[in-house]
Design a protein around this motif. Structure first.
Motif, mmCIF file in Angstrom:
data_model
loop_
_atom_site.group_PDB
_atom_site.id
_atom_site.type_symbol
_atom_site.label_atom_id
_atom_site.label_comp_id
_atom_site.label_asym_id
_atom_site.label_seq_id
_atom_site.Cartn_x
_atom_site.Cartn_y
_atom_site.Cartn_z
ATOM 1 N N PHE A 77 0.835 -1.051 0.034
ATOM 2 C CA PHE A 77 0.068 0.026 0.222
ATOM 3 C C PHE A 77 1.571 0.886 -0.162
ATOM 4 N N ILE A 78 2.015 1.502 1.430
ATOM 5 C CA ILE A 78 3.412 2.598 1.416
ATOM 6 C C ILE A 78 3.268 3.071 -0.614
ATOM 7 N N LEU A 79 4.209 1.654 -0.939
ATOM 8 C CA LEU A 79 4.510 2.169 -2.357
ATOM 9 C C LEU A 79 3.964 2.191 -3.987
ATOM 10 N N GLN A 80 2.244 1.820 -3.323
ATOM 11 C CA GLN A 80 0.925 2.273 -4.114
ATOM 12 C C GLN A 80 1.357 3.741 -4.043
ATOM 13 N N ILE A 81 1.246 4.072 -2.934
ATOM 14 C CA ILE A 81 0.941 5.908 -2.683
ATOM 15 C C ILE A 81 2.423 6.384 -3.408
ATOM 16 N N LEU A 82 3.580 6.331 -2.876
ATOM 17 C CA LEU A 82 4.186 6.698 -3.673
ATOM 18 C C LEU A 82 4.518 6.532 -5.012
ATOM 19 N N GLN A 83 4.156 5.609 -5.683
ATOM 20 C CA GLN A 83 4.244 5.309 -7.181
ATOM 21 C C GLN A 83 3.634 6.130 -7.430
ATOM 22 N N THR A 84 1.633 6.158 -6.854
ATOM 23 C CA THR A 84 0.601 6.889 -8.560
ATOM 24 C C THR A 84 0.508 8.086 -8.049
ATOM 25 N N ASP A 85 -0.352 9.412 -9.228
ATOM 26 C CA ASP A 85 -0.710 10.691 -8.341
ATOM 27 C C ASP A 85 -1.263 10.298 -7.746
ATOM 28 N N ARG A 86 -1.776 11.595 -6.843
ATOM 29 C CA ARG A 86 -2.200 11.737 -6.219
ATOM 30 C C ARG A 86 -4.793 11.118 -6.536
ATOM 31 N N ARG A 87 -4.569 11.689 -7.842
ATOM 32 C CA ARG A 87 -6.073 11.239 -8.318
ATOM 33 C C ARG A 87 -6.068 10.147 -8.263
ATOM 34 N N ARG A 88 -5.232 9.447 -8.262
ATOM 35 C CA ARG A 88 -5.355 7.757 -8.812
ATOM 36 C C ARG A 88 -5.531 6.734 -8.331
ATOM 37 N N ARG A 89 -4.588 7.287 -6.753
ATOM 38 C CA ARG A 89 -4.205 6.472 -5.567
ATOM 39 C C ARG A 89 -5.685 5.985 -4.689
ATOM 40 N N LEU A 90 -5.165 4.608 -4.910
ATOM 41 C CA LEU A 90 -6.737 4.330 -4.222
ATOM 42 C C LEU A 90 -6.093 4.273 -2.017
ATOM 43 N N LYS A 91 -7.868 4.184 -1.583
ATOM 44 C CA LYS A 91 -7.309 4.485 -0.163
ATOM 45 C C LYS A 91 -6.754 2.841 0.034
ATOM 46 N N HIS A 92 -7.333 3.488 1.401
ATOM 47 C CA HIS A 92 -6.295 2.092 2.092
ATOM 48 C C HIS A 92 -7.023 0.477 1.837
ATOM 49 N N LEU A 93 -8.216 1.091 2.688
ATOM 50 C CA LEU A 93 -9.752 0.030 2.388
ATOM 51 C C LEU A 93 -9.632 -0.620 1.069
ATOM 52 N N ASP A 94 -9.590 0.234 0.147
ATOM 53 C CA ASP A 94 -10.493 -0.174 -1.473
ATOM 54 C C ASP A 94 -8.717 -0.753 -1.654
ATOM 55 N N PHE A 95 -7.346 -0.841 -1.441
ATOM 56 C CA PHE A 95 -6.162 -1.128 -1.989
ATOM 57 C C PHE A 95 -6.081 -3.067 -1.475
ATOM 58 N N CYS A 96 -7.149 -2.854 -0.068
ATOM 59 C CA CYS A 96 -6.655 -4.153 0.458
ATOM 60 C C CYS A 96 -8.243 -4.926 -0.130
ATOM 61 N N LEU A 97 -8.958 -4.547 -0.260
ATOM 62 C CA LEU A 97 -9.827 -5.392 -1.649
ATOM 63 C C LEU A 97 -10.074 -5.192 -2.646
ATOM 64 N N ALA A 98 -9.153 -4.667 -3.094
ATOM 65 C CA ALA A 98 -8.327 -4.920 -4.151
ATOM 66 C C ALA A 98 -7.895 -6.747 -4.632
ATOM 67 N N LEU A 99 -6.887 -5.889 -4.074
ATOM 68 C CA LEU A 99 -5.644 -6.905 -3.253
ATOM 69 C C LEU A 99 -6.320 -8.691 -2.527
ATOM 70 N N ALA A 100 -7.278 -8.644 -2.074
ATOM 71 C CA ALA A 100 -8.124 -9.549 -2.171
ATOM 72 C C ALA A 100 -8.963 -10.218 -3.079
ATOM 73 N N ARG A 101 -9.181 -9.499 -3.995
ATOM 74 C CA ARG A 101 -10.121 -9.716 -5.478
ATOM 75 C C ARG A 101 -8.744 -10.520 -6.514
ATOM 76 N N GLN A 102 -7.761 -9.452 -6.669
ATOM 77 C CA GLN A 102 -6.661 -10.314 -7.177
ATOM 78 C C GLN A 102 -6.213 -11.609 -7.064
ATOM 79 N N LEU A 103 -6.160 -11.788 -5.030
ATOM 80 C CA LEU A 103 -6.075 -13.556 -5.069
ATOM 81 C C LEU A 103 -7.084 -14.050 -5.433
ATOM 82 N N SER A 105 -9.668 -14.556 -7.538
ATOM 83 C CA SER A 105 -9.363 -14.213 -8.893
ATOM 84 C C SER A 105 -8.899 -15.658 -9.312
ATOM 85 N N THR A 106 -7.560 -16.181 -9.307
ATOM 86 C CA THR A 106 -6.805 -17.590 -9.032
ATOM 87 C C THR A 106 -7.222 -18.286 -8.367
#
Length: 186
Positions: A77-103, A105-106
């Motif tokens: 999550f911290i790396l995602q904050i550092l590498q994306t601009d403010r408009r495209r950043r995910l909130k912490h909960l959204d990041f966790c949910l997106a990660l869970a969905r990716q895991l 899905s396989t």
């Protein structure tokens, strides 16, 4: 280095020269260095406390495994904050949910892919008629498949394949997944 604040405070540092006196005043340089680099640990602990993954355990290895999973999620999550601009950043909960969905899905379930012969992968529909015989689901418990027992086919545990399906006319249990129903009626 140790000093007395409201309670006894001890700092172990490898990047500042050790202080010879105990309970002396806090060295400015040491305190600034500690506060400067401690912020990352505090932020990581703070994020880790918001959405922890796993369960608490008294077994040390389980606790350590979940701790590393949680740390990895927060670091991602911290790396995602550092590498994306403010408009495209995910909130912490959204990041966790997106990660869970990716895991998730396989994930394809607990069923292992069979390494049996290709003839075992044919699926006979329930109610299929062969010479007036039909395959139906039995209301009884699972029983050994007659054709598998006759042919000597066994599952990974060494037992004969069992089935809840049977031929309604012959009243014998037969596998639905393989060609046992067809073989029995030839």
């Amino acid at each position: 280095m140790t000093w007395q604040d409201k309670c006894l405070v001890t700092i172990l540092s490898t990047n500042v020269d050790p202080q010879p006196e105990l309970f002396g005043p806090l060295d400015e340089r040491t305190a600034k260095t500690c506060n400067k680099f401690m912020n990352g640990v505090d932020v990581n602990d703070q994020y880790r406390s918001y959405y922890p993954v796993g369960a608490q355990s008294k077994k040390w290895w389980k606790y350590l495994a979940w701790f590393f999973v949680n740390i990895s999620i927060v670091n991602g999550f911290i790396l995602q904050i550092l590498q994306t601009d403010r408009r495209r950043r995910l909130k912490h909960l959204d990041f966790c949910l997106a990660l869970a969905r990716q895991l998730i899905s396989t994930y394809n379930g607990y069923k292992r892919i069979s390494s049996g012969p290709p003839s075992r992968k044919k699926d006979v529909p329930v109610g299929r008629n062969v010479k007036g015989h039909s395959l139906v689901k039995s209301s009884e418990r699972r029983r050994a498949c007659v054709m598998c027992a006759k042919a000597g086919r066994k599952c990974a545990s060494g037992r004969t394949f069992e089935s809840v399906y049977k031929c309604a006319q012959c009243n014998v249990n037969l596998c639905r997944e393989c060609a046992c129903f067809m073989e029995w009626h030839q």
